[in-house]
Design an enzyme around this catalytic site. Structure first.
Site, mmCIF file in Angstrom:
data_model
loop_
_atom_site.group_PDB
_atom_site.id
_atom_site.type_symbol
_atom_site.label_atom_id
_atom_site.label_comp_id
_atom_site.label_asym_id
_atom_site.label_seq_id
_atom_site.Cartn_x
_atom_site.Cartn_y
_atom_site.Cartn_z
ATOM 1 N N ILE A 152 25.674 24.705 10.030
ATOM 2 C CA ILE A 152 25.704 24.043 11.051
ATOM 3 C C ILE A 152 27.260 23.308 11.308
ATOM 4 O O ILE A 152 27.787 23.555 12.402
ATOM 5 C CB ILE A 152 24.510 23.134 11.307
ATOM 6 C CG1 ILE A 152 22.887 24.015 11.303
ATOM 7 C CG2 ILE A 152 24.466 22.407 12.609
ATOM 8 C CD1 ILE A 152 21.872 22.901 11.163
ATOM 9 N N ARG A 232 19.238 14.757 9.942
ATOM 10 C CA ARG A 232 17.940 14.244 9.330
ATOM 11 C C ARG A 232 17.967 12.584 9.699
ATOM 12 O O ARG A 232 19.185 12.273 9.176
ATOM 13 C CB ARG A 232 17.591 14.454 7.813
ATOM 14 C CG ARG A 232 16.913 15.508 7.648
ATOM 15 C CD ARG A 232 15.424 15.515 8.155
ATOM 16 N NE ARG A 232 14.765 16.891 7.830
ATOM 17 C CZ ARG A 232 15.001 17.951 8.634
ATOM 18 N NH1 ARG A 232 15.729 18.164 9.795
ATOM 19 N NH2 ARG A 232 14.225 19.074 8.404
ATOM 20 N N GLU A 261 9.561 9.678 12.179
ATOM 21 C CA GLU A 261 9.012 10.378 13.151
ATOM 22 C C GLU A 261 7.526 10.587 13.042
ATOM 23 O O GLU A 261 6.810 10.565 12.083
ATOM 24 C CB GLU A 261 9.714 11.788 12.891
ATOM 25 C CG GLU A 261 11.318 11.777 13.147
ATOM 26 C CD GLU A 261 12.004 13.226 13.147
ATOM 27 O OE1 GLU A 261 11.354 13.999 12.705
ATOM 28 O OE2 GLU A 261 13.241 13.148 12.880
ATOM 29 N N HIS A 279 13.715 15.484 18.365
ATOM 30 C CA HIS A 279 13.755 16.449 17.151
ATOM 31 C C HIS A 279 13.744 17.687 17.801
ATOM 32 O O HIS A 279 12.782 18.673 17.289
ATOM 33 C CB HIS A 279 12.852 16.218 15.932
ATOM 34 C CG HIS A 279 13.408 16.875 14.646
ATOM 35 N ND1 HIS A 279 12.849 16.438 13.267
ATOM 36 C CD2 HIS A 279 13.987 17.924 14.283
ATOM 37 C CE1 HIS A 279 13.419 17.290 12.369
ATOM 38 N NE2 HIS A 279 13.820 18.180 13.085
ATOM 39 N N LEU A 280 14.877 18.149 18.538
ATOM 40 C CA LEU A 280 14.555 19.386 19.193
ATOM 41 C C LEU A 280 15.708 20.582 18.700
ATOM 42 O O LEU A 280 15.900 21.318 19.499
ATOM 43 C CB LEU A 280 14.891 19.089 20.728
ATOM 44 C CG LEU A 280 13.808 18.136 21.409
ATOM 45 C CD1 LEU A 280 14.217 18.134 22.857
ATOM 46 C CD2 LEU A 280 12.410 19.033 21.288
ATOM 47 N N GLY A 281 16.520 20.070 17.821
ATOM 48 C CA GLY A 281 17.696 20.989 17.395
ATOM 49 C C GLY A 281 17.225 22.530 17.183
ATOM 50 O O GLY A 281 18.260 23.236 17.650
HETATM 51 N N1 LIG Z 1 17.770 18.584 14.042
HETATM 52 C C1 LIG Z 1 17.272 19.791 13.807
HETATM 53 O O1 LIG Z 1 16.256 20.470 14.127
HETATM 54 C C2 LIG Z 1 17.612 20.727 12.368
HETATM 55 C C3 LIG Z 1 17.889 21.997 12.304
HETATM 56 C C4 LIG Z 1 18.465 22.588 11.415
HETATM 57 C C5 LIG Z 1 18.824 21.871 10.049
HETATM 58 N N2 LIG Z 1 18.766 20.529 10.255
HETATM 59 C C6 LIG Z 1 19.271 19.641 9.356
HETATM 60 O O2 LIG Z 1 20.695 19.878 9.020
HETATM 61 C C7 LIG Z 1 21.104 20.118 7.650
HETATM 62 C C8 LIG Z 1 22.045 20.870 7.405
HETATM 63 O O3 LIG Z 1 21.522 22.149 7.819
HETATM 64 P P1 LIG Z 1 22.561 23.258 7.357
HETATM 65 O O4 LIG Z 1 22.116 24.458 7.665
HETATM 66 O O5 LIG Z 1 24.070 23.313 7.862
HETATM 67 O O6 LIG Z 1 22.473 23.253 5.865
HETATM 68 P P2 LIG Z 1 23.793 23.899 4.899
HETATM 69 O O7 LIG Z 1 23.215 23.540 3.410
HETATM 70 O O8 LIG Z 1 24.268 24.939 5.318
HETATM 71 O O9 LIG Z 1 24.996 22.678 4.939
HETATM 72 C C9 LIG Z 1 24.715 21.158 4.406
HETATM 73 C C10 LIG Z 1 25.964 20.729 3.843
HETATM 74 O O10 LIG Z 1 25.941 19.354 3.619
HETATM 75 C C11 LIG Z 1 26.764 19.479 2.478
HETATM 76 N N3 LIG Z 1 26.575 17.812 1.680
HETATM 77 C C12 LIG Z 1 25.235 17.858 0.625
HETATM 78 N N4 LIG Z 1 25.631 16.367 0.320
HETATM 79 C C13 LIG Z 1 26.873 15.743 1.007
HETATM 80 C C14 LIG Z 1 27.269 14.588 0.952
HETATM 81 N N5 LIG Z 1 27.015 13.692 0.445
HETATM 82 N N6 LIG Z 1 28.375 14.542 2.014
HETATM 83 C C15 LIG Z 1 28.660 15.315 2.672
HETATM 84 N N7 LIG Z 1 28.260 16.520 2.802
HETATM 85 C C16 LIG Z 1 27.255 16.886 2.114
HETATM 86 C C17 LIG Z 1 26.642 20.350 1.371
HETATM 87 O O11 LIG Z 1 27.599 20.661 0.664
HETATM 88 C C18 LIG Z 1 26.665 21.781 2.531
HETATM 89 O O12 LIG Z 1 27.739 22.362 2.971
HETATM 90 C C19 LIG Z 1 19.648 20.366 6.838
HETATM 91 O O13 LIG Z 1 19.482 19.998 5.570
HETATM 92 C C20 LIG Z 1 18.468 20.019 7.904
HETATM 93 O O14 LIG Z 1 18.039 18.839 7.388
HETATM 94 C C21 LIG Z 1 18.067 19.920 11.231
HETATM 95 O O1 LIG Z 2 11.128 22.852 12.696
HETATM 96 C C1 LIG Z 2 11.914 22.102 13.587
HETATM 97 O O2 LIG Z 2 11.565 22.154 14.672
HETATM 98 C C2 LIG Z 2 12.879 21.324 12.806
HETATM 99 C C3 LIG Z 2 13.516 22.162 11.715
HETATM 100 C C4 LIG Z 2 14.843 21.522 11.437
HETATM 101 O O3 LIG Z 2 14.939 19.986 11.227
HETATM 102 C C5 LIG Z 2 15.250 22.162 10.105
HETATM 103 O O4 LIG Z 2 15.676 21.272 9.177
HETATM 104 O O5 LIG Z 2 15.384 23.342 9.824
#
Ligand SMILES: NC(=O)c1ccc[n+]([C@@H]2O[C@H](COP(=O)([O-])OP(=O)(O)OC[C@H]3O[C@@H](n4cnc5c(N)ncnc54)[C@H](O)[C@@H]3O)[C@@H](O)[C@H]2O)c1
Ligand SMILES: O=C(O)CC[C@@H](O)C(=O)O
Length: 527
Positions: A152, A232, A261, A279-281
């Site tokens: 992301i 998160r 949440e 939490h709509l991402g």
């Molecule tokens: N809001 C939402 O609906 C939504 C949707 C998808 C993902 N997410 C969250 O977003 C997070 C990231 O998703 P992603 O697909 O990019 O995951 P990803 O695993 O591709 O990327 C996470 C990155 O964080 C880095 N990281 C780990 N520890 C770290 C630290 N201490 N400091 C800096 N960077 C660090 C990792 O090296 C990795 O590159 C997920 O873990 C999830 O919790 C939220």
């Molecule tokens: O299920 C959701 O809507 C949230 C998922 C998102 O936070 C994730 O970590 O992929």
């Protein structure tokens, strides 16, 4: 029939593979209370969740038939991974399906915050035409600090550069070279905090990232910086954020996620400089279909005996290695079961050696199969690929994996050695082209045995008549010999015979065999 429980709302189109599968029964029950969840999970072979269901140790212990928990999304912080491993439950997620949606959502939140859109909308709804109050800022030439440069974080970076933003990124796994290739400035966390006009976090919520952005971090930021959290709740310490906003140190915040949440009565939501949504991402039609399809396919693969493609709590077999490793899985399991069946004493070490073409791959998945097969004989069938290493560690059993050059003339050779408090025994096997698995050495003796069915392993003295006496006695017990392999180190010395027989040999027959002249040790096994 596999019973699959879905306890959070999933895309109907996305779970079609499950709904249409002849061997799965799907129970969809979003928003269950805890008691009902415990009841339902006790009947399920698989559990699929998003982020609402908390898959706790208690839930996993109630899931006595659970083989897999599927997370329709990325973050697995709502799943007790250690408890899943302890209970032999593989956890899979869908790491790619909602990347774009979440990155786009991040940009939407960024621009909403920069231009005060939600606040101005509410004001207009209340009948105010107030244009001065909602003057915002441009993104162009501003610096975006990305903390967490994964899937992301990278997409957000590309979108931000499209708005002519400068991007500086921090990630413990981001090198200067990779940053340069991605067209971003590489920074330490402190550098990102000090230089960024906007800071967005995209890390998992793990111990290392919990309250990563705390009071000290806010103090290092530019005056008037703005911050986003579409990853998160908990990565940003909310109490510290509240104070930074109240003091004016931070000009604004855009929050998609919260430490608790649903974020009802969260005091941050009362602040006018905070843009927030529940939490709509990942809440798009496309993302929800993507993650539901991905997790459904992985769940079905595992329920049907296959390997998980996106495991979280065990190493995955890389796609490009699956074709090469899969043929060796049966060999690994057979060698572990064979030696584990005949070794005596308490197990101390499981040593696995790879040679020939097996030195070109990461053999850990094969070692895991050996360990599972051996431990199942000592601990029972609750051992599987997920918890075998944890169980071995808990029992003080050391696992060693080594690549060696000695192939003993075979193109591939897998050797298993078990060290117990009574003895050390070893077995080696190979894959013969088109002929499958073969045992080619047992305790240093050369043999050629197909490791399947009913077998007897006999250590004896190399004397005339020893083999005949075994054959005669088996005949007395109406046991037919299919094949017999004999190996010896020197004439008249120690020797071994391995017989494949047509049916099980009972304890009485084994006892009689053990008392035959020149016979030292008899062990029946079934593979
Ligand atoms: N809001 C939402 O609906 C939504 C949707 C998808 C993902 N997410 C969250 O977003 C997070 C990231 O998703 P992603 O697909 O990019 O995951 P990803 O695993 O591709 O990327 C996470 C990155 O964080 C880095 N990281 C780990 N520890 C770290 C630290 N201490 N400091 C800096 N960077 C660090 C990792 O090296 C990795 O590159 C997920 O873990 C999830 O919790 C939220
Ligand atoms: O299920 C959701 O809507 C949230 C998922 C998102 O936070 C994730 O970590 O992929």
């Amino acid at each position: 029939m596999h019973r699959v429980l879905i306890s959070d709302p999933l895309s109907e189109d996305g779970i079609k593979p499950l709904l249409e599968a002849a061997d799965t029964e799907v129970i969809q029950k979003p928003s269950m209370e805890k008691e009902e969840l415990l009841e339902e999970v006790a009947k399920a072979d698989a559990l699929i969740v998003r982020s609402q269901t908390q898959v706790t140790k208690e839930v996993l212990e109630h899931g006595v038939n659970l083989k897999i928990v599927g997370r329709a999304g990325v973050g697995v912080d709502n799943i007790d991974l250690d408890a899943a491993t302890d209970n032999g439950v593989v956890v899979v997620n869908a790491p790619d399906g909602n990347t774009i949606s979440t990155a786009e959502h991040t940009m939407a939140m960024l621009m909403s915050m920069a231009r005060n859109i939600p606040q101005a909308y509410h004001s207009l709804q209340q009948g105010n035409w107030d244009r001065k109050k909602y003057v915002g800022v441009e993104l162009k030439n501003k610096t975006l600090g990305v903390v967490g440069f994964g899937r992301i974080g990278r997409v957000v970076t590309r979108r931000a550069k499209g708005h002519r933003m400068n991007v500086i990124a921090y990630d413990p796994f981001l090198t200067r070279e990779k940053a340069e290739k991605a067209g971003v400035e590489h920074g330490t966390l402190d550098e990102v905090l000090a230089l960024a006009d906007f800071i967005t976090v995209h890390t998992p919520l793990i111990a290392a990232t919990h309250h990563l952005i705390n009071k000290d971090a806010f103090a290092k930021m530019k005056n008037g910086a703005r911050i986003l959290n579409c990853a998160r709740g908990g990565i940003i310490e909310e109490e510290a954020l509240y104070e930074a906003l109240q003091s004016g140190k931070i000009a604004g915040a855009a929050l998609d996620v919260f430490e608790e949440e649903p974020a009802i009565n969260n005091k941050l939501l009362e602040l006018p400089q905070v843009v927030s949504v529940p939490h709509l991402g990942a809440s798009t039609v496309e993302a929800q279909e993507n993650v539901a399809v991905d997790v459904s396919n992985d769940v079905m693969e595992v329920l049907r005996g296959g390997n998980a493609k996106q495991p979280v709590n065990i190493p995955s077999i890389p796609e490009e290695m699956q074709d090469k490793l899969t043929p060796y899985i049966t060999l690994s399991e057979k060698l572990g079961a064979f030696l584990g069946s005949i070794v005596r004493g308490g197990l101390n070490n499981i040593n696995v050696y790879y040679s020939g073409e097996l030195t070109d791959v990461d053999p850990t998945p094969l070692t895991r199969k050996v360990v599972k097969s051996v431990l199942q004989l000592f601990v029972g069938n609750r051992v599987n690929d997920v918890n075998s290493y944890k169980i071995a560690k808990d029992k003080g059993i050391e696992i060693n994996e080594q690549k060696t050059t000695s192939t003993k003339g075979f193109t591939n050779l897998l050797t298993v050695e078990l060290e117990t408090d009574e003895e050390t025994r070893s077995i080696a096997g190979t894959l013969l082209n088109g002929l499958g698995a073969r045992v080619v050495r047992l305790d240093g003796y050369s043999v050629d045995v197909i490791p399947e069915g009913h077998l007897i392993s006999i250590h004896h003295k190399d004397q005339p008549g020893a083999i005949g006496r075994v054959g005669s006695l088996l005949a007395e017990h109406d046991v037919n010999i299919a094949t017999m392999q004999v190996g010896r180190t020197d004439i008249g010395g120690a020797a071994i015979m391995i017989l494949t027989i047509d049916k099980e040999v009972g304890p009485e027959c084994q006892e009689h065999l053990a008392h035959v002249e020149d016979i030292n040790r008899v062990q029946y096994l079934k593979l």
